[in-house]
Design a protein around this motif. Structure first.
Motif, PDB file in Angstrom:
ATOM      1  N   MET A   1       1.486   9.653  -5.785  1.00 32.23           N
ATOM      2  CA  MET A   1       2.127  10.956  -5.581  1.00 32.23           C
ATOM      3  C   MET A   1       3.069  11.305  -6.731  1.00 32.23           C
ATOM      4  O   MET A   1       3.169  12.464  -7.115  1.00 32.23           O
ATOM      5  N   ARG A   2       3.734  10.310  -7.291  1.00 27.99           N
ATOM      6  CA  ARG A   2       4.600  10.583  -8.463  1.00 27.99           C
ATOM      7  C   ARG A   2       3.758  11.015  -9.656  1.00 27.99           C
ATOM      8  O   ARG A   2       4.130  11.933 -10.374  1.00 27.99           O
TER       9      ARG A   2
ATOM     10  N   ARG B   1       0.381  16.709   5.365  1.00 26.06           N
ATOM     11  CA  ARG B   1      -0.822  15.922   5.039  1.00 26.06           C
ATOM     12  C   ARG B   1      -0.441  14.644   4.277  1.00 26.06           C
ATOM     13  O   ARG B   1      -1.000  13.572   4.529  1.00 26.06           O
ATOM     14  N   LEU B   2       0.493  14.769   3.336  1.00 23.24           N
ATOM     15  CA  LEU B   2       0.932  13.595   2.581  1.00 23.24           C
ATOM     16  C   LEU B   2       1.608  12.579   3.497  1.00 23.24           C
ATOM     17  O   LEU B   2       1.370  11.368   3.378  1.00 23.24           O
ATOM     18  N   LEU B   3       2.446  13.058   4.395  1.00 24.36           N
ATOM     19  CA  LEU B   3       3.134  12.153   5.317  1.00 24.36           C
ATOM     20  C   LEU B   3       2.145  11.466   6.250  1.00 24.36           C
ATOM     21  O   LEU B   3       2.276  10.270   6.529  1.00 24.36           O
ATOM     22  N   GLU B   4       1.166  12.202   6.711  1.00 24.34           N
ATOM     23  CA  GLU B   4       0.163  11.621   7.609  1.00 24.34           C
ATOM     24  C   GLU B   4      -0.668  10.552   6.903  1.00 24.34           C
ATOM     25  O   GLU B   4      -1.068   9.552   7.516  1.00 24.34           O
ATOM     26  N   ALA B   5      -0.909  10.726   5.612  1.00 26.03           N
ATOM     27  CA  ALA B   5      -1.742   9.792   4.847  1.00 26.03           C
ATOM     28  C   ALA B   5      -0.989   8.535   4.399  1.00 26.03           C
ATOM     29  O   ALA B   5      -1.610   7.599   3.892  1.00 26.03           O
ATOM     30  N   ASP B   6       0.321   8.506   4.585  1.00 23.90           N
ATOM     31  CA  ASP B   6       1.087   7.335   4.149  1.00 23.90           C
ATOM     32  C   ASP B   6       0.622   6.089   4.897  1.00 23.90           C
ATOM     33  O   ASP B   6       0.442   6.133   6.112  1.00 23.90           O
ATOM     34  N   PRO B   7       0.436   4.975   4.190  1.00 18.38           N
ATOM     35  CA  PRO B   7      -0.057   3.748   4.826  1.00 18.38           C
ATOM     36  C   PRO B   7       0.918   3.070   5.797  1.00 18.38           C
ATOM     37  O   PRO B   7       0.505   2.197   6.551  1.00 18.38           O
TER      38      PRO B   7
ATOM     39  N   LEU C   1       0.832  -1.216   0.000  1.00 12.63           N
ATOM     40  CA  LEU C   1       0.000   0.000   0.000  1.00 12.63           C
ATOM     41  C   LEU C   1       0.859   1.255   0.000  1.00 12.63           C
ATOM     42  O   LEU C   1       0.514   2.247  -0.646  1.00 12.63           O
ATOM     43  N   HIS C   2       1.967   1.217   0.710  1.00 11.94           N
ATOM     44  CA  HIS C   2       2.899   2.350   0.724  1.00 11.94           C
ATOM     45  C   HIS C   2       3.416   2.628  -0.686  1.00 11.94           C
ATOM     46  O   HIS C   2       3.426   3.773  -1.140  1.00 11.94           O
ATOM     47  N   LEU C   3       3.818   1.585  -1.395  1.00 10.41           N
ATOM     48  CA  LEU C   3       4.349   1.755  -2.753  1.00 10.41           C
ATOM     49  C   LEU C   3       3.277   2.261  -3.715  1.00 10.41           C
ATOM     50  O   LEU C   3       3.563   3.095  -4.584  1.00 10.41           O
ATOM     51  N   GLN C   4       2.042   1.796  -3.552  1.00 10.63           N
ATOM     52  CA  GLN C   4       0.942   2.322  -4.375  1.00 10.63           C
ATOM     53  C   GLN C   4       0.758   3.814  -4.106  1.00 10.63           C
ATOM     54  O   GLN C   4       0.541   4.596  -5.034  1.00 10.63           O
TER      55      GLN C   4
END
Length: 90
Positions: free
Chosen positions: A32-33, A64-70, A24-27
């Motif tokens: 984001m890319r 926000r992006l860091l918080e949403a990371d799985p 999920l992290h890689l997805q």
């Protein structure tokens, strides 16, 4: 736009928990890319953590992006966040 370098640290005792969330992290990184928010990312050669380079509108957006990371926050910890002024455009 602002560019940030984020350093993370992997908690060794929670490796199984981190690896379970890795797909999920890689997805999430791929998304984001595609949105041009993430320039590059990858683990350190010694396996102790990773570096990620983001280009975003603000530190608030980055947070926000860091918080949403799985990735589980107890298994992958943010060690440092630094704004970076690259010499070359991405």
């Amino acid at each position: 736009m602002a560019t940030f370098i984020v350093e993370t640290h992997y908690v060794p005792e929670l490796q199984d928990k981190r690896l379970a969330a890795r797909p999920l992290h890689l997805q999430n990184l791929d998304v984001m890319r595609e949105r041009h928010q993430l320039v590059n990312a990858g683990p350190l050669a010694d396996g102790s953590g990773a570096f990620l380079i983001y280009t975003v509108g603000s530190r608030r957006e980055l947070d926000r992006l860091l918080e949403a990371d799985p990735y589980p926050k107890d298994a992958v910890q943010v060690s440092a966040v630094r704004e970076w002024k690259p010499n070359f455009e991405f």
